[in-house]
Design an enzyme around this catalytic site. Structure first.
Site, mmCIF file in Angstrom:
data_model
loop_
_atom_site.group_PDB
_atom_site.id
_atom_site.type_symbol
_atom_site.label_atom_id
_atom_site.label_comp_id
_atom_site.label_asym_id
_atom_site.label_seq_id
_atom_site.Cartn_x
_atom_site.Cartn_y
_atom_site.Cartn_z
ATOM 1 C CB CYS A 12 -0.666 0.171 1.062
ATOM 2 S SG CYS A 12 -1.548 -1.344 1.382
ATOM 3 C CG HIS B 54 -2.188 4.396 4.980
ATOM 4 N ND1 HIS B 54 -1.748 4.235 3.862
ATOM 5 C CD2 HIS B 54 -1.897 3.245 5.389
ATOM 6 C CE1 HIS B 54 -2.088 3.066 3.265
ATOM 7 N NE2 HIS B 54 -2.488 2.048 4.354
ATOM 8 C CG HIS C 96 -6.794 0.744 0.932
ATOM 9 N ND1 HIS C 96 -5.356 1.573 0.277
ATOM 10 C CD2 HIS C 96 -5.660 0.103 2.220
ATOM 11 C CE1 HIS C 96 -4.262 1.497 0.900
ATOM 12 N NE2 HIS C 96 -4.190 0.736 1.923
#
Lengths: 81, 398, 351
Positions: free
Chosen positions: B159, B292, B327
């Site tokens: 990620c 995040h 996400h």
């Protein structure tokens, strides 16, 4: 519990451990077998695939998976009739 | 400190817009892209939400100009990278140009269709569906179309991938390997990823609630986001107006666990601290943190603890825009870089949608409503991933 | 950019490259798929940790750790790696499970391991390296990007003294079957040692891992790594020559200084066309070595070539089976020129 131990060793690929070496009340996480959070997820898969028990919240794992006896008890209590 | 790296162009596609303008509009109107599953062919339809781009691959191909059989990952990349390129009035042919992309899924969205037939009979399955499987393939297809091939590569660090792509792009310019880089990342939704995250039990079956005490997990999304990075020399020679500068960056590893962050967020702290040190700014100079903030129990605790350690009990205004976009994995750093720069350009701070209850571990909570007309000079953008890969970028007003 | 010293290295491949003598005796295979000779992993990986690991994660991690041990470095300042396909076996396993279970209950382990950055983060986790950690996944540029990443780090930050760089890939039953169907592999079985002498259609599949501890300080070093350069889809040999000469000149060398060219010939007549042409008409004074008949073709095979080049630079001996044309030169300046489809790359090292 004997079958359960075999299943645990298989699911977690515990190559160095014989099922009969796991004590009924031996801690599985942190100390004892020192399993980790990924193993906990694997045990959830085991419960679902082999016993049809769906554990919705992974946070419940540590309590249920403390020892083989705990898991066996959980299976007896929750197995779909 | 070497001469700064300027950002002169942006391109983005996600569940909240096909381009920069639509994205900005939806951000302002607090419109989330998280929705029930409509496009992905999956048995999980109806059981949980995703942040999909509401186009089929055929429809995407019409926009991107690629072939319909090419992967969704490449289609999304093409659309956003082309927008970024076209947004700058640069004579690209005069300069050494690189394309640095990132993805985690590669062509998995096609490979998994191929596999249905292939695992039954390995002489079956359309080979078109599998030739673009590797992650570098999408990058080379897009680099070819952009005509930016003086340096081409792909990063895959889960990620944090596209934050690392942007960082690598900036370093290529610093080290005089190229003059201009389009950098960012792309990822498309696939059954592979969806079922992977499901098996990790970190998906929320409702729209996610980052940094909320009652958060249950993340929603997956898809998209692509790119920035155009140029050296000072290019900016002056081409007479460009910069949108922002990339003033700081750092890549660190948590070295704690394969999928989980350390409870105190060591890697997160090191990444943020490293980026901040590079800028030479005091922590208080940061006006906004685009966290995040995936909405998983683990990430948000660790990230918050690291923020507290670096910024104290009253950190800068922060929000997770993953409540908008889901996400988007390897694309998230690229998309969030675009959003961070929009924040600087328009003096905006985006709300952390759906937040209600402060986490008990933290002394602070995210911004819940849109702030307009704010002074946003420095934005910190965080991207943390599996394998302990932690990266932070700082964008500043140019 | 400043050169770096290769102070430690390690390689697991289909050849006896792990901890064996050099020059090694090349192993002959009569199959078009070469698989790694795997060592005992116990001295490197705790059995409790290895139970969840696939083959590539085991040999990748082992080679990374051995390169550190070889250099006597406990934990590096940064790790940068390259892989073409990543952990393909775990990807295939998870995909099969999801497909067969029709998206029902599946075990997460293969999914976790399938992430491209697993090897590099596992090494970081094992040695507690909290520094820069990167993984490049761009076909024939994956390893060279990691090399450049390392060289730029050393240039940017004086505190970056030891950087671990490596590359790894695996061939699986699925990928081999698909490559055969795509006709990337020879139709008829061919002995690997004959591959480069009998050009045809297709190559042989390979795999392997090689890691290097690159340092700004020279300590019992194998070779000096001057740099690397990538060329995307060069359309003519003239373009290659132009790029190469510029690359050499940045490193204060000219073509005649190069003693050995390690050439990425793969045995596929069409794919080898440009390399063959350059070997015959341009690298006329150099000794030409081949290596893909030893490790097979895979996206990061140039890491095997760098291992080979470093060992040659250190020992001054050349494994007989690698020699395509011997010009009886020294073993001082070695150029690796690899081609993987559109991706051409140079790596320059010296004694």
């Amino acid at each position: 519990m004997k079958t359960l131990k075999v299943q645990i060793v298989e699911q977690l690929n515990l190559q160095q451990i014989k099922p009969e070496d796991i004590g009924d009340d031996q801690p599985l996480f942190v100390e004892g077998l020192a399993l980790d959070s990924i193993d906990a997820l694997e045990l959830i898969v085991l419960l679902q695939q082999k016993y049809g028990i769906k554990l919705a919240n992974p946070a419940d794992g540590p309590q249920i998976f403390k020892t083989v006896r705990n898991i066996a008890q959980y299976i007896t209590d929750n197995r779909p009739k | 400190m070497k001469s700064p790296i300027y950002i002169t162009g942006l391109g983005v596609i996600s569940s909240i817009g096909d381009n920069v303008d639509q994205t900005l509009d939806n951000l302002r109107k607090s419109r989330t892209g998280v929705d029930e599953i409509k496009i992905l062919h999956t048995q999980l339809k109806g059981t949980l939400p995703l942040a999909e781009i509401k186009y089929t691959n055929q429809e995407l191909a019409q926009i991107s100009g690629l072939e319909t059989w090419q992967t969704r990952t490449a289609q999304l990349s093409m659309i956003a990278a082309q927008e970024a390129k076209d947004s700058c009035k640069i004579d690209y042919s005069e300069w050494r140009c690189g394309f640095i992309s990132a993805n985690t899924v590669g062509g998995m969205d096609r490979t998994e269709d191929f596999f249905k037939e292939f695992i039954v009979d390995n002489s079956k399955g359309d080979l078109h569906d599998v030739v673009n499987h590797d992650s570098g393939d999408a990058t080379e297809i897009v680099a070819d179309k952009l005509g930016m091939t003086d340096y081409v590569t792909t990063i895959s660090t889960a990620c944090s991938s596209s934050a690392n792509a942007i960082m690598f792009g900036a370093r290529l310019i610093h080290n005089d390997i190229v003059d201009i880089v389009i950098a960012g990342g792309t990822d498309s939704l696939s059954r592979f990823t969806l079922n992977g995250f499901k098996s990790l039990m970190i998906l929320d079956d409702k729209p996610c609630m980052p940094f909320d005490e009652n958060r249950k997990g993340l929603n997956l999304g898809e998209g692509a986001g790119y920035v155009v990075l140029v050296s000072e020399r290019v900016m002056k020679a081409e007479g460009l107006t910069p949108l922002a500068m990339l003033s700081g960056y750092a890549n660190a590893n948590d070295a704690y666990h394969q999928t989980a962050s350390s409870p105190e967020g060591n890697g997160n702290y090191q990444a943020m601290k490293g980026a901040l040190d590079m800028t030479g700014l005091e922590p208080s100079a940061i006006n906004y943190i685009n966290v995040h903030g995936t909405g998983t129990p683990n990430n948000d605790v660790s990230e918050g603890m690291a923020i507290m350690r670096l910024f104290g009990e009253k950190p800068p205004v922060f929000s997770s825009t993953k409540a908008y976009t889901g996400h988007t994995l390897a694309a998230s750093g690229g998309i969030e870089a675009v959003l961070s720069i929009l924040a600087i350009q328009h003096g905006l701070i985006f709300p952390n949608l759906r937040f209600t209850t402060q986490m008990k571990e933290h002394t602070f909570s995210p911004q819940v409503s849109l702030i307009e007309g704010s002074k946003v000079d420095h934005v910190l953008s965080n991207s943390f991933g599996f394998g302990g890969n932690c990266s932070s970028l700082i964008f500043s007003k140019a | 950019m400043k050169p770096l010293y290769i102070n430690g290295l390690s390689c697991i491949s289909p050849q006896p490259t792990f901890g064996a003598e050099f020059p090694f005796e090349a192993k002959r295979y009569d199959s078009n798929r070469l698989s790694c000779i795997e060592p005992d992993y116990a001295p490197y990986i705790d059995p409790k940790a290895s139970r969840r690991m696939g083959r590539l994660l085991k040999y990748g991690t082992t080679v990374g750790l051995q390169a550190l041990r070889d250099a006597g470095v406990g934990s590096p300042d940064a790790i940068s790696t390259g892989t073409g396909f990543g952990l393909l076996d775990d990807s295939g396993k998870f995909l099969k499970n999801v497909t067969e279970a029709e998206e029902g209950v599946v075990s997460p382990t293969a999914f976790i391991q399938s992430t491209h950055n697993t090897v590099s983060s596992n090494i970081a986790l094992t040695v507690g390296c909290k520094g820069h950690n990167n993984t490049f996944v761009n076909k024939g540029f994956s390893f060279e990007s990691a090399l450049l990443d390392a060289q730029m780090l050393a240039e940017e930050n004086a505190a970056m003294k030891n950087i671990l760089v490596g590359a790894y890939d695996e061939t699986t039953d699925y990928s081999y079957t698909i490559m055969k169907r795509l006709r990337l592999i020879r139709e008829q079985e061919i002995a690997n040692l004959d591959l480069l002498q009998t050009p045809g259609s297709g190559t042989i599949a390979g795999e392997g891992a090689a890691f290097f501890l690159l340092s700004t300080e020279k300590v019992d070093t194998y070779a000096i790594l001057h740099g690397s350069e990538i060329l995307y889809k060069p359309t003519s040999t003239d373009k290659v020559k132009f790029k190469l000469e510029a690359f050499l000149s940045r490193n204060k060398l000219v073509l005649s200084d190069i003693d050995i060219v390690i050439s990425g010939l793969c045995g596929d007549a069409k794919r080898d066309e440009m390399l063959g042409n350059l070997n015959d008409n341009y690298f006329t004074a150099q000794t030409i070595l081949g290596y893909k008949h030893l490790c097979g073709e895979y996206m990061t095979s140039s890491a095997f070539a760098l291992w080979l080049g470093s060992m040659i630079a250190k020992t001054g001996s050349i494994p007989a089976e690698t020699i395509i044309r011997d010009s009886h030169r020294l073993t001082s300046n070695i150029l690796i020129y690899n081609v993987y489809k559109n991706d051409h790359a140079f790596v320059l090292l010296s004694k």
